[in-house]
Motif scaffolding. Structure first.
Motif, PDB file in Angstrom:
ATOM      1  N   ASP A  38       0.862  -1.178   0.000  1.00 18.40           N
ATOM      2  CA  ASP A  38       0.000   0.000   0.000  1.00 18.40           C
ATOM      3  C   ASP A  38       0.905   1.237   0.000  1.00 18.40           C
ATOM      4  OD1 ASP A  38      -1.348   2.289   1.241  1.00 18.40           O
ATOM      5  OD2 ASP A  38      -3.026   0.916   1.562  1.00 18.40           O
ATOM      6  N   LYS A  39       0.836   2.035  -1.068  1.00 22.99           N
ATOM      7  CA  LYS A  39       1.751   3.177  -1.212  1.00 22.99           C
ATOM      8  C   LYS A  39       1.654   4.145  -0.040  1.00 22.99           C
ATOM      9  CE  LYS A  39       2.612   3.403  -6.097  1.00 22.99           C
ATOM     10  NZ  LYS A  39       2.723   4.232  -7.270  1.00 22.99           N
ATOM     11  N   GLU A  40       0.443   4.438   0.411  1.00 19.07           N
ATOM     12  CA  GLU A  40       0.270   5.384   1.511  1.00 19.07           C
ATOM     13  C   GLU A  40       0.841   4.819   2.813  1.00 19.07           C
ATOM     14  OE1 GLU A  40      -3.371   7.588   3.776  1.00 19.07           O
ATOM     15  OE2 GLU A  40      -3.490   7.458   1.594  1.00 19.07           O
ATOM     16  N   LEU A  41       0.549   3.541   3.090  1.00 17.63           N
ATOM     17  CA  LEU A  41       1.095   2.911   4.294  1.00 17.63           C
ATOM     18  C   LEU A  41       2.611   2.794   4.213  1.00 17.63           C
ATOM     19  CD1 LEU A  41      -1.448   0.065   5.136  1.00 17.63           C
ATOM     20  CD2 LEU A  41      -0.996   2.134   6.453  1.00 17.63           C
ATOM     21  N   SER A  42       3.128   2.516   3.029  1.00 16.10           N
ATOM     22  CA  SER A  42       4.572   2.395   2.856  1.00 16.10           C
ATOM     23  C   SER A  42       5.256   3.734   3.125  1.00 16.10           C
ATOM     24  CB  SER A  42       4.900   1.902   1.452  1.00 16.10           C
ATOM     25  OG  SER A  42       6.273   1.646   1.333  1.00 16.10           O
ATOM     26  N   LYS A  43       4.672   4.812   2.632  1.00 18.79           N
ATOM     27  CA  LYS A  43       5.220   6.157   2.863  1.00 18.79           C
ATOM     28  C   LYS A  43       5.184   6.476   4.353  1.00 18.79           C
ATOM     29  CE  LYS A  43       4.516  10.992   1.494  1.00 18.79           C
ATOM     30  NZ  LYS A  43       4.331  11.627   2.779  1.00 18.79           N
ATOM     31  N   GLU A  44       4.057   6.180   5.005  1.00 15.26           N
ATOM     32  CA  GLU A  44       3.938   6.424   6.442  1.00 15.26           C
ATOM     33  C   GLU A  44       4.966   5.599   7.216  1.00 15.26           C
ATOM     34  OE1 GLU A  44       0.723   4.790   9.246  1.00 15.26           O
ATOM     35  OE2 GLU A  44       0.046   6.834   8.824  1.00 15.26           O
ATOM     36  N   THR A  45       5.171   4.359   6.820  1.00 13.22           N
ATOM     37  CA  THR A  45       6.147   3.496   7.491  1.00 13.22           C
ATOM     38  C   THR A  45       7.553   4.048   7.330  1.00 13.22           C
ATOM     39  OG1 THR A  45       4.713   1.566   7.249  1.00 13.22           O
ATOM     40  CG2 THR A  45       7.045   1.135   7.614  1.00 13.22           C
ATOM     41  N   ASP A  46       7.887   4.557   6.159  1.00 20.41           N
ATOM     42  CA  ASP A  46       9.202   5.187   5.961  1.00 20.41           C
ATOM     43  C   ASP A  46       9.368   6.386   6.890  1.00 20.41           C
ATOM     44  OD1 ASP A  46       9.849   3.370   3.979  1.00 20.41           O
ATOM     45  OD2 ASP A  46       9.352   4.728   2.325  1.00 20.41           O
ATOM     46  N   GLU A  47       8.305   7.191   7.024  1.00 20.01           N
ATOM     47  CA  GLU A  47       8.352   8.361   7.900  1.00 20.01           C
ATOM     48  C   GLU A  47       8.517   7.941   9.364  1.00 20.01           C
ATOM     49  OE1 GLU A  47       4.734  10.385   6.905  1.00 20.01           O
ATOM     50  OE2 GLU A  47       5.540  11.126   4.995  1.00 20.01           O
ATOM     51  N   VAL A  48       7.803   6.893   9.773  1.00 24.23           N
ATOM     52  CA  VAL A  48       7.905   6.392  11.143  1.00 24.23           C
ATOM     53  C   VAL A  48       9.316   5.880  11.408  1.00 24.23           C
ATOM     54  CG1 VAL A  48       7.151   4.500  12.662  1.00 24.23           C
ATOM     55  CG2 VAL A  48       5.454   5.916  11.487  1.00 24.23           C
ATOM     56  N   GLU A  49       9.866   5.161  10.467  1.00 24.39           N
ATOM     57  CA  GLU A  49      11.232   4.641  10.624  1.00 24.39           C
ATOM     58  C   GLU A  49      12.226   5.797  10.804  1.00 24.39           C
ATOM     59  OE1 GLU A  49      14.360   1.615   8.395  1.00 24.39           O
ATOM     60  OE2 GLU A  49      12.467   2.107   7.420  1.00 24.39           O
ATOM     61  N   GLU A  50      12.082   6.815   9.999  1.00 22.85           N
ATOM     62  CA  GLU A  50      12.981   7.966  10.081  1.00 22.85           C
ATOM     63  C   GLU A  50      12.842   8.674  11.423  1.00 22.85           C
ATOM     64  OE1 GLU A  50      13.259  12.193   7.823  1.00 22.85           O
ATOM     65  OE2 GLU A  50      13.156  10.427   6.513  1.00 22.85           O
ATOM     66  N   LEU A  51      11.622   8.875  11.873  1.00 26.79           N
ATOM     67  CA  LEU A  51      11.448   9.591  13.138  1.00 26.79           C
ATOM     68  C   LEU A  51      11.956   8.769  14.315  1.00 26.79           C
ATOM     69  CD1 LEU A  51       8.905   9.072  15.372  1.00 26.79           C
ATOM     70  CD2 LEU A  51       7.581   9.562  13.355  1.00 26.79           C
ATOM     71  N   LEU A  52      11.768   7.447  14.295  1.00 24.97           N
ATOM     72  CA  LEU A  52      12.261   6.619  15.392  1.00 24.97           C
ATOM     73  C   LEU A  52      13.788   6.590  15.434  1.00 24.97           C
ATOM     74  CD1 LEU A  52       9.727   3.649  15.379  1.00 24.97           C
ATOM     75  CD2 LEU A  52       9.940   5.476  17.072  1.00 24.97           C
ATOM     76  N   ASP A  53      14.427   6.846  14.317  1.00 29.77           N
ATOM     77  CA  ASP A  53      15.888   6.963  14.278  1.00 29.77           C
ATOM     78  C   ASP A  53      16.355   8.293  14.876  1.00 29.77           C
ATOM     79  OD1 ASP A  53      17.137   4.657  13.310  1.00 29.77           O
ATOM     80  OD2 ASP A  53      16.825   5.208  11.216  1.00 29.77           O
ATOM     81  N   GLU A  54      15.506   9.318  14.820  1.00 29.62           N
ATOM     82  CA  GLU A  54      15.906  10.672  15.204  1.00 29.62           C
ATOM     83  C   GLU A  54      15.516  11.073  16.622  1.00 29.62           C
ATOM     84  OE1 GLU A  54      14.194  13.246  12.280  1.00 29.62           O
ATOM     85  OE2 GLU A  54      15.466  12.474  10.670  1.00 29.62           O
TER      86      GLU A  54
END
Length: 160
Positions: A16-32
């Motif tokens: 799911d493109k929208e879920l995939s984009k959200e997951t990428d954003e979540v991954e980035e924020l959890l790294d920061e």
């Protein structure tokens, strides 16, 4: 656990493109992010909020309990509300009933975190999402911060 990861994160979330984009954003924020205020964390060590906070603390995040009925949770000073925290927090992670969410989010907006995260079980609040995003704050709902960390961040740290 690996099957869950493969079925959910690799197949469903990425399909799911929208879920995939959200997951990428979540991954980035959890790294920061470094500091997570846990609104509604229970004093009961058997509640989900305690499991999540304990996991995140062990993963290296600074946990800030927000519970007006406790002085200390998980060895950390507990605050009665978000406004009482004397330092900035990156994430406001909310463990409250759906009907409490508008009030908690309004309180969170006053301290200007990077992210407002509504845990699983807190409901769906599209009007609140709009309000939060208009303030330039990232908004996550219907996801568990612990589960996302387990599947998105921990595997990367284990291979380093």
């Amino acid at each position: 656990m690996r099957k869950t990861y493969n079925d959910w994160y690799l197949k469903k979330m990425r399909a799911d493109k929208e879920l995939s984009k959200e997951t990428d954003e979540v991954e980035e924020l959890l790294d920061e992010v470094k500091t997570i205020a846990m609104v509604g964390i229970s004093r009961n060590r058997h509640r989900d909020s305690q499991y999540v906070a304990r996991y995140l603390k062990e993963a290296g995040y600074q946990i800030v309990p927000v519970n007006p009925g406790a002085d200390e949770i998980l060895g950390e000073k507990s605050y009665p509300d978000l406004a009482s925290i004397p330092f900035p927090v990156d994430v406001v992670d909310v463990f409250r009933r759906p009907e409490d969410i508008p009030e908690v989010v309004d309180e969170a907006l006053k301290i200007n975190p990077k992210v407002i995260w509504l845990q699983l079980g807190t409901g769906d609040h599209p009007e609140i999402r709009k309000k939060v995003e208009e303030k330039g704050i990232q908004y996550v709902q219907k996801r568990c911060i612990k589960v996302d960390h387990q599947f998105l961040i921990r595997p990367k740290k284990e291979t380093n």
